[in-house]
Design a protein around this motif. Structure first.
Motif, short mmCIF file in Angstrom:
data_model
loop_
_atom_site.label_atom_id
_atom_site.label_comp_id
_atom_site.label_asym_id
_atom_site.label_seq_id
_atom_site.Cartn_x
_atom_site.Cartn_y
_atom_site.Cartn_z
N VAL A 136 36.45 45.70 43.14
CA VAL A 136 36.13 44.84 42.00
C VAL A 136 36.03 43.43 42.58
N VAL A 137 34.95 42.73 42.27
CA VAL A 137 34.74 41.38 42.78
C VAL A 137 34.66 40.41 41.60
N ALA A 138 35.28 39.27 41.76
CA ALA A 138 35.31 38.29 40.67
C ALA A 138 35.02 36.90 41.19
N TRP A 139 34.61 36.05 40.28
CA TRP A 139 34.52 34.62 40.53
C TRP A 139 35.55 33.92 39.65
N PHE A 140 36.26 32.98 40.26
CA PHE A 140 37.17 32.09 39.57
C PHE A 140 36.71 30.66 39.82
N HIS A 141 37.14 29.75 38.97
CA HIS A 141 36.92 28.34 39.28
C HIS A 141 38.20 27.55 39.03
N GLN A 142 38.26 26.43 39.72
CA GLN A 142 39.43 25.57 39.60
C GLN A 142 38.96 24.12 39.58
N ALA A 143 39.19 23.48 38.45
CA ALA A 143 38.86 22.06 38.31
C ALA A 143 40.05 21.23 38.77
N PRO A 144 39.83 19.98 39.15
CA PRO A 144 40.94 19.14 39.61
C PRO A 144 42.06 19.05 38.59
N GLY A 145 43.27 19.32 39.05
CA GLY A 145 44.43 19.22 38.17
C GLY A 145 44.62 20.39 37.24
N LYS A 146 43.79 21.40 37.37
CA LYS A 146 43.88 22.56 36.48
C LYS A 146 44.16 23.83 37.27
N GLU A 147 44.56 24.86 36.55
CA GLU A 147 44.82 26.14 37.19
C GLU A 147 43.50 26.87 37.49
N ASP A 183 31.51 22.69 33.69
CA ASP A 183 31.48 23.74 34.71
C ASP A 183 31.84 23.20 36.09
N THR A 184 31.99 21.89 36.20
CA THR A 184 32.33 21.29 37.48
C THR A 184 33.68 21.79 37.96
N ALA A 185 33.71 22.33 39.18
CA ALA A 185 34.94 22.93 39.73
C ALA A 185 34.63 23.46 41.13
N VAL A 186 35.68 23.87 41.80
CA VAL A 186 35.52 24.66 43.01
C VAL A 186 35.50 26.12 42.60
N TYR A 187 34.51 26.85 43.06
CA TYR A 187 34.36 28.25 42.71
C TYR A 187 34.78 29.13 43.88
N TYR A 188 35.58 30.14 43.55
CA TYR A 188 36.10 31.07 44.55
C TYR A 188 35.66 32.49 44.20
N CYS A 189 35.31 33.27 45.22
CA CYS A 189 35.13 34.69 44.97
C CYS A 189 36.38 35.42 45.46
N ALA A 190 36.65 36.54 44.82
CA ALA A 190 37.84 37.31 45.11
C ALA A 190 37.55 38.79 44.95
N ALA A 191 38.35 39.62 45.61
CA ALA A 191 38.12 41.07 45.55
C ALA A 191 39.44 41.82 45.50
N ARG A 192 39.42 42.95 44.80
CA ARG A 192 40.56 43.86 44.79
C ARG A 192 40.03 45.25 45.11
N PHE A 193 40.72 45.98 45.94
CA PHE A 193 40.25 47.28 46.36
C PHE A 193 40.32 48.27 45.21
N ASN A 247 43.44 40.57 45.86
CA ASN A 247 44.13 40.46 47.14
C ASN A 247 43.38 39.64 48.18
N TYR A 248 42.07 39.55 48.00
CA TYR A 248 41.23 38.93 49.01
C TYR A 248 40.46 37.78 48.38
N TRP A 249 40.43 36.67 49.10
CA TRP A 249 39.80 35.46 48.58
C TRP A 249 38.91 34.84 49.64
N GLY A 250 37.78 34.31 49.17
CA GLY A 250 36.94 33.51 50.04
C GLY A 250 37.34 32.06 49.93
N GLN A 251 36.78 31.23 50.79
CA GLN A 251 37.01 29.79 50.65
C GLN A 251 36.19 29.31 49.46
N GLY A 252 36.49 28.21 48.91
CA GLY A 252 35.78 27.74 47.72
C GLY A 252 34.45 27.10 48.06
N THR A 253 33.60 27.06 47.06
CA THR A 253 32.35 26.32 47.14
C THR A 253 32.29 25.40 45.93
#
Length: 127
Positions: free
Chosen positions: A32-43, A89-99, A115-121
């Motif tokens: 399963v692959v997901a995208w998350f984002h993180q804005a400054p000062g936020k979770e 929508d401004t944030a750092v976006y991360y992709c992540a995966a779970r087996f 369990n697995y994370w890429g570096q942010g873009t």
């Protein structure tokens, strides 16, 4: 599996970007692959996910109808097409995966699920 996210940049409101999450080491079809984002000062927040063989997708409400997550198994890459971008929508976006293929009817929206994370873009949307 190792994940490499790319495709971020600066765009005006209403514009589009396509993020890529390229995998090496294992085939993303088993995750399963997901995208998350993180804005400054936020979770870090869930944006979208796609399951393995079923390719079923889930989205957080603010991006429904604007963002599309997809996968190209031949390229071992998952994409996030982002249209009608907004300043929020401004944030750092991360992709992540779970087996695993993911359970039917279950949405994996917590960063604890992965369990697995890429570096942010970084994505910046100007008004």
């Amino acid at each position: 599996v190792q994940l490499q996210a790319s495709g971020g940049g600066l765009v005006q409101a209403g514009g589009s970007l396509r993020l890529s999450c390229a995998a090496s080491g294992r085939t993303l079809g088993s995750y399963v692959v997901a995208w998350f984002h993180q804005a400054p000062g936020k979770e870090r927040e869930f944006v979208a996910s796609i399951k393995g063989s079923s390719s079923s997708t889930d989205y957080t409400d603010p991006v429904k109808g604007r963002f599309t997550i997809s996968r190209d198994n031949a390229k071992n890459t998952v994409y996030l097409q982002m249209n009608s971008l907004k300043p929020e929508d401004t944030a750092v976006y991360y992709c992540a995966a779970r087996f695993g293929q993911g359970r039917y009817g279950v949405t994996y929206t917590s960063h604890y699920h992965y369990n697995y994370w890429g570096q942010g873009t970084e994505v910046t949307v100007s008004s």
